[in-house]
Design a protein around this motif. Structure first.
Motif, short mmCIF file in Angstrom:
data_model
loop_
_atom_site.label_atom_id
_atom_site.label_comp_id
_atom_site.label_asym_id
_atom_site.label_seq_id
_atom_site.Cartn_x
_atom_site.Cartn_y
_atom_site.Cartn_z
N LYS A 105 0.81 -1.22 0.00
CA LYS A 105 0.00 0.00 0.00
C LYS A 105 0.85 1.28 0.00
O LYS A 105 0.33 2.37 -0.21
N LEU A 106 2.15 1.13 0.27
CA LEU A 106 3.03 2.29 0.29
C LEU A 106 3.35 2.76 -1.12
O LEU A 106 3.46 1.94 -2.05
N GLU A 107 3.50 4.05 -1.28
CA GLU A 107 3.73 4.63 -2.61
C GLU A 107 4.97 4.05 -3.29
O GLU A 107 4.96 3.74 -4.48
N ASN A 108 6.05 3.90 -2.52
CA ASN A 108 7.29 3.39 -3.09
C ASN A 108 7.55 1.92 -2.75
O ASN A 108 8.64 1.41 -3.02
N GLY A 109 6.56 1.27 -2.17
CA GLY A 109 6.68 -0.15 -1.89
C GLY A 109 7.91 -0.50 -1.09
O GLY A 109 8.18 0.08 -0.03
N TYR A 110 8.67 -1.47 -1.60
CA TYR A 110 9.86 -1.94 -0.89
C TYR A 110 11.00 -0.93 -0.90
O TYR A 110 11.97 -1.08 -0.17
N ASP A 111 10.89 0.11 -1.71
CA ASP A 111 11.90 1.16 -1.75
C ASP A 111 11.55 2.34 -0.84
O ASP A 111 12.18 3.39 -0.89
N THR A 112 10.55 2.16 0.01
CA THR A 112 10.14 3.21 0.95
C THR A 112 11.19 3.42 2.03
O THR A 112 11.64 2.45 2.67
N GLU A 113 11.60 4.66 2.23
CA GLU A 113 12.53 5.00 3.31
C GLU A 113 11.77 4.97 4.64
O GLU A 113 10.72 5.60 4.76
N ILE A 114 12.30 4.25 5.63
CA ILE A 114 11.56 4.08 6.89
C ILE A 114 12.04 5.03 7.99
O ILE A 114 11.46 5.06 9.07
N GLY A 115 13.11 5.80 7.74
CA GLY A 115 13.60 6.74 8.73
C GLY A 115 14.46 6.07 9.80
O GLY A 115 14.58 4.84 9.85
N GLU A 116 15.05 6.89 10.63
CA GLU A 116 15.93 6.37 11.69
C GLU A 116 15.17 5.45 12.63
O GLU A 116 14.11 5.80 13.15
N ARG A 117 15.70 4.23 12.83
CA ARG A 117 15.08 3.20 13.68
C ARG A 117 13.65 2.87 13.25
O ARG A 117 12.84 2.40 14.04
N GLY A 118 13.33 3.14 12.00
CA GLY A 118 12.00 2.80 11.48
C GLY A 118 10.90 3.67 12.01
O GLY A 118 9.75 3.23 12.15
N LEU A 119 11.19 4.96 12.29
CA LEU A 119 10.21 5.83 12.94
C LEU A 119 8.96 6.10 12.10
O LEU A 119 7.95 6.53 12.62
N LYS A 120 9.05 5.83 10.78
CA LYS A 120 7.88 6.06 9.93
C LYS A 120 6.90 4.89 9.95
O LYS A 120 5.83 4.96 9.34
N LEU A 121 7.26 3.82 10.65
CA LEU A 121 6.40 2.65 10.71
C LEU A 121 5.80 2.50 12.11
O LEU A 121 6.37 2.99 13.10
N SER A 122 4.66 1.80 12.20
CA SER A 122 4.06 1.52 13.51
C SER A 122 4.82 0.37 14.16
O SER A 122 5.66 -0.30 13.53
N GLY A 123 4.52 0.11 15.43
CA GLY A 123 5.19 -0.96 16.16
C GLY A 123 4.99 -2.31 15.51
O GLY A 123 5.94 -3.09 15.35
N GLY A 124 3.76 -2.61 15.11
CA GLY A 124 3.46 -3.88 14.46
C GLY A 124 4.14 -4.02 13.11
O GLY A 124 4.61 -5.10 12.74
N GLN A 125 4.20 -2.93 12.36
CA GLN A 125 4.86 -2.95 11.04
C GLN A 125 6.37 -3.19 11.20
O GLN A 125 6.95 -3.98 10.46
N LYS A 126 6.98 -2.51 12.17
CA LYS A 126 8.42 -2.70 12.40
C LYS A 126 8.71 -4.15 12.80
O LYS A 126 9.69 -4.74 12.35
N GLN A 127 7.84 -4.70 13.64
CA GLN A 127 8.08 -6.07 14.10
C GLN A 127 7.96 -7.06 12.96
O GLN A 127 8.72 -8.03 12.88
N ARG A 128 7.03 -6.82 12.04
CA ARG A 128 6.88 -7.72 10.90
C ARG A 128 8.06 -7.62 9.94
O ARG A 128 8.45 -8.61 9.32
N ILE A 129 8.65 -6.43 9.82
CA ILE A 129 9.86 -6.27 9.01
C ILE A 129 11.00 -7.07 9.65
O ILE A 129 11.77 -7.75 8.96
N ALA A 130 11.10 -7.01 10.98
CA ALA A 130 12.15 -7.75 11.69
C ALA A 130 11.96 -9.26 11.52
O ALA A 130 12.94 -10.01 11.36
N ILE A 131 10.71 -9.71 11.51
CA ILE A 131 10.43 -11.13 11.32
C ILE A 131 10.77 -11.55 9.88
O ILE A 131 11.34 -12.62 9.65
N ALA A 132 10.44 -10.69 8.92
CA ALA A 132 10.79 -10.97 7.52
C ALA A 132 12.30 -11.08 7.37
O ALA A 132 12.80 -11.93 6.62
N ARG A 133 13.03 -10.24 8.07
CA ARG A 133 14.49 -10.28 8.03
C ARG A 133 15.00 -11.61 8.57
O ARG A 133 15.92 -12.22 8.00
N ALA A 134 14.40 -12.09 9.66
CA ALA A 134 14.80 -13.37 10.24
C ALA A 134 14.40 -14.54 9.32
O ALA A 134 15.14 -15.52 9.19
#
Length: 389
Positions: A257-286
């Motif tokens: 749903k993001l305009e730039n999709g996977y190329d979206t800049e998330i900011g320092e420590r992922g500040l542009k994302l919610s807690g749940g979104q950040k956690q799912r990114i961390a799980i995807a990384r794992a």
């Protein structure tokens, strides 16, 4: 820097004037400390400039007199004056150079002291690699202390291949320390940790950590794009694999749903994302790392119900067919593990299945009992174990 980073808190509590006055107080203190040094430097700078001006006045006078006598042609005299002016500028600024050099030397002392410390080495090429068929883990009489303060005392337990094991204990009982020892962020004072019979001290740290995936309670993301964060283990990962990992982590739902999709800049420590979104990114990384051993500092304790459901689904996929150690924060998660290990006073108190420990009268049984109570003492008990429902 701290106030700017927490500017939302400052504004919401209307503390702008307070923080500004606090900043001014520290600035005034710094000025007061530096004032004698600054006054001394400026005094010496005036004296130096006075001497140099006298010297250059005599140089210009000499050139003018020699030109008037015909020793120099007008063109030569002008050229000499210009050369003298070019020399004058660096000589006048040399005091700034000396001052800055002295400051740099003083500031660098601590830096070089830190750099001289014996840092961690990954033993690249100097030790054998970790190899196994099935990742069983055995802690054998492990003891460890932080600065002579004992944390773990003769800890022994075994985790079979593919088992999901929860560590339960009050805050400070050493749950996180055990996982740090497994990753060799620290080394045990005594005892040994074996993975499929191999002592982790005898294998390279690189090969050890390559086989262990970690999801922290607070997702540790970096400034950059979503794609870069998911592919952190290997930046050359094809985009198709990144998208697959994001889908399995329930992250593609919001990424698409993001305009730039996977190329979206998330900011320092992922500040542009919610807690749940950040956690799912961390799980995807794992997931993308695909390590056979998983350390899970349970990632749902601070999420809302909707985010928790999404993250729990992703964690279930992540834990499938992996030997998993969970630092438990929710009773609902503990109930679905294969084995529970309770820690008390730095030692193993009980080991068993959720059903066995529920009837044993120990720590887990007491947690189940207080979880149904509504008293303040019951809530404090759960809080001391960092446990929520």
């Amino acid at each position: 820097a701290e106030v700017i980073n927490q500017v939302k808190v400052v504004k919401s509590f209307i503390k702008e004037k307070y923080e500004l006055s606090k900043f001014n107080k520290y600035i005034s203190k710094a000025v007061e400390i530096n004032k004698p040094q600054s006054a001394y430097w400026h005094k010496k700078d005036v004296e130096r400039r006075l001497v140099l001006n006298v010297i250059f006045f005599l140089v210009y006078l000499f050139i003018f007199v020699q030109g008037a006598k015909g020793v120099f042609t007008p063109g030569q005299a002008v050229a000499l004056i210009l050369y003298a002016m070019q020399i004058r500028i660096p000589i006048f600024t040399i005091s700034f150079l000396v001052d800055n050099t002295q400051k740099a030397i003083a500031d660098s002392k601590d830096y070089f002291e830190v750099m001289a410390l014996n840092g961690e080495e990954l033993d690249l090429g100097s030790m054998k690699s970790l190899h196994f068929n099935k990742p069983s883990i055995k802690f054998n009489n492990i003891s460890f202390a932080y600065d002579k303060k004992s944390v773990l005392n003769n800890i022994s337990f075994e985790i079979k291949p593919g088992e999901k094991v929860a560590l339960v204990g009050e805050s400070g009982e050493g749950k996180t320390t055990l996982t740090n020892l497994l990753l060799r962020l620290y080394d045990a004072d005594s005892g040994e940790i074996l993975i499929d019979g191999q002592n982790i001290i005898e294998v390279s740290k690189q090969s050890l950590r390559k086989n262990i995936g970690v999801v922290f309670q607070e997702p540790a993301l970096f400034s950059g794009t979503i794609k870069e964060n998911i592919a952190y283990a290997n930046e050359k990962t094809p985009i198709g694999d990144i998208e697959k990992a994001a889908k399995n982590a329930n992250a593609s739902i919001f990424i698409d749903k993001l305009e730039n999709g996977y190329d979206t800049e998330i900011g320092e420590r992922g500040l542009k994302l919610s807690g749940g979104q950040k956690q799912r990114i961390a799980i995807a990384r794992a997931l993308l790392k695909d390590a056979p051993i998983l350390v899970l500092d349970e990632a749902t304790s601070s999420l809302d119900n909707k985010s928790e459901v999404m993250v729990q689904e992703a964690l279930s996929r992540l834990m499938k067919n992996r030997t998993t150690i969970i630092i438990a924060h929710r009773l609902s998660t503990i109930a679905h593990v294969d084995k529970i290990i309770t820690l008390k006073n730095g030692s193993v108190d009980e080991i068993g299945t959720p059903a066995e420990l529920a009837a044993s009268g120990g720590i887990y049984a007491n947690l189940l009992k207080v979880s149904s109570a509504q008293s303040e003492s019951a809530k404090k008990k759960l809080k001391s174990f960092e446990i929520s429902l």
